[in-house]
Design a protein around this motif. Structure first.
Motif, PDB file in Angstrom:
ATOM      1  N   ALA A 167       0.709  -1.147   0.113  1.00  0.00           N
ATOM      2  CA  ALA A 167       0.014  -0.176   0.052  1.00  0.00           C
ATOM      3  C   ALA A 167       0.967   1.383  -0.148  1.00  0.00           C
ATOM      4  O   ALA A 167       0.059   2.384   0.111  1.00  0.00           O
ATOM      5  CB  ALA A 167      -1.051  -0.064   1.288  1.00  0.00           C
ATOM      6  N   GLY A 168       2.360   1.003  -0.234  1.00  0.00           N
ATOM      7  CA  GLY A 168       3.121   2.318  -0.142  1.00  0.00           C
ATOM      8  C   GLY A 168       3.259   2.807   1.357  1.00  0.00           C
ATOM      9  O   GLY A 168       3.433   4.035   1.394  1.00  0.00           O
ATOM     10  N   VAL A 169       2.885   2.111   2.473  1.00  0.00           N
ATOM     11  CA  VAL A 169       2.882   2.717   3.968  1.00  0.00           C
ATOM     12  C   VAL A 169       4.141   2.256   4.514  1.00  0.00           C
ATOM     13  O   VAL A 169       4.299   0.902   4.638  1.00  0.00           O
ATOM     14  CB  VAL A 169       1.636   2.425   4.692  1.00  0.00           C
ATOM     15  N   SER A 170       4.927   3.271   5.007  1.00  0.00           N
ATOM     16  CA  SER A 170       5.971   2.693   5.795  1.00  0.00           C
ATOM     17  C   SER A 170       6.003   2.620   7.140  1.00  0.00           C
ATOM     18  O   SER A 170       5.283   3.249   7.818  1.00  0.00           O
ATOM     19  CB  SER A 170       7.282   3.551   5.566  1.00  0.00           C
ATOM     20  N   VAL A 171       6.626   1.641   7.800  1.00  0.00           N
ATOM     21  CA  VAL A 171       6.348   1.233   9.185  1.00  0.00           C
ATOM     22  C   VAL A 171       7.705   1.187   9.770  1.00  0.00           C
ATOM     23  O   VAL A 171       8.779   0.249   9.291  1.00  0.00           O
ATOM     24  CB  VAL A 171       5.743  -0.108   9.623  1.00  0.00           C
TER      25      VAL A 171
END
Length: 244
Positions: A167-171
């Protein structure tokens, strides 16, 4: 950028908020202590909103996250910075004390991550940063209940990071060594203790870069493999590692 910070009254989180305020970012700060929260906000200019909340109220945290995101008009970056060392000896005597440490350092964080992750996955953008600890890399007698909570959180974040990658979300997992702050006021200080200002800069830099796991200060990346990989029979005979 719209930035949401949980546990915003900690020395480290307050410095992170200051960096974002200097950039002109819009801030939403959540903390338990109204007086401390107002004090932090007073130093950050006009583009800041605050909310007093007890993050230990697990059932309320999903609604809290939704309210924060709605007030910001969305969220681009979220930092979860709250935590508590607790009393290791007390956690060995009663489950009540052990569970309190696990709740604040693990389950309360998960109760925030679930709605945050779901929102960012749906909008397909965003950064999540979570402060954990080098204590989660190996159990030591002086803090193994706290370390267990942080270790479990590290594993959870590994799975979440891979889930949200598409989803293109960084953690970003922020593995902090000890920091000279109110949280460690009764600890003997040594050269390996970090300072809130440079630690905050490293946190913001790691989140900006979308780093998966960052040791803060950086030198813990070299130290912790030795601590993690020392054979247990040797580890138990080294007081500086196995002592209280």
């Amino acid at each position: 950028m719209r930035v949401l910070i949980f546990g915003a009254t900690s020395a480290i989180a307050a410095e992170v908020a200051k960096i974002h305020a200097e950039r002109g970012d819009q801030l939403y700060l959540v903390g338990r202590n109204a007086e401390k929260l107002a004090e932090v906000a007073s130093r950050l200019g006009e583009k800041v909103t605050t909310k007093v909340a007890d993050l230990g109220d697990l059932d309320a945290n999903a609604t809290l996250v939704e309210e924060c995101i709605a007030a910001l008009g969305g969220v681009d970056a979220a930092l979860i910075a709250h935590g508590d060392l607790g009393d290791q000896l007390a956690s060995e005597r009663t489950f009540k004390d052990a569970e309190a440490i696990l709740r604040v350092n693990f389950t309360s964080v998960i109760s925030l991550l679930i709605p945050l992750a779901n929102h960012m996955e749906a909008t397909r953008q965003g950064r999540i940063g979570v402060i954990t600890s080098v204590a989660g890399d190996r159990g030591r007698p002086r803090n193994y209940t706290y370390g267990a909570a942080k270790g479990a959180l590290n594993v959870y974040l590994q799975g979440l990071r891979t889930r949200l990658y598409a989803a293109g979300v960084s953690v970003t997992t922020l593995k902090l060594g000890p920091v000279d702050s109110p949280m460690t006021h009764d600890h003997g200080k040594h050269l390996l203790f970090g300072k809130p200002v440079p630690v905050a800069r490293s946190i913001v830099a790691a989140m900006d870069a979308g780093t998966a796991e960052a040791y803060v200060p950086f030198f813990w990346r070299a130290i912790m493999p030795i601590v993690k990989n020392t054979p247990e029979r040797v580890f138990q005979r080294l007081p500086f590692l196995s002592g209280r």
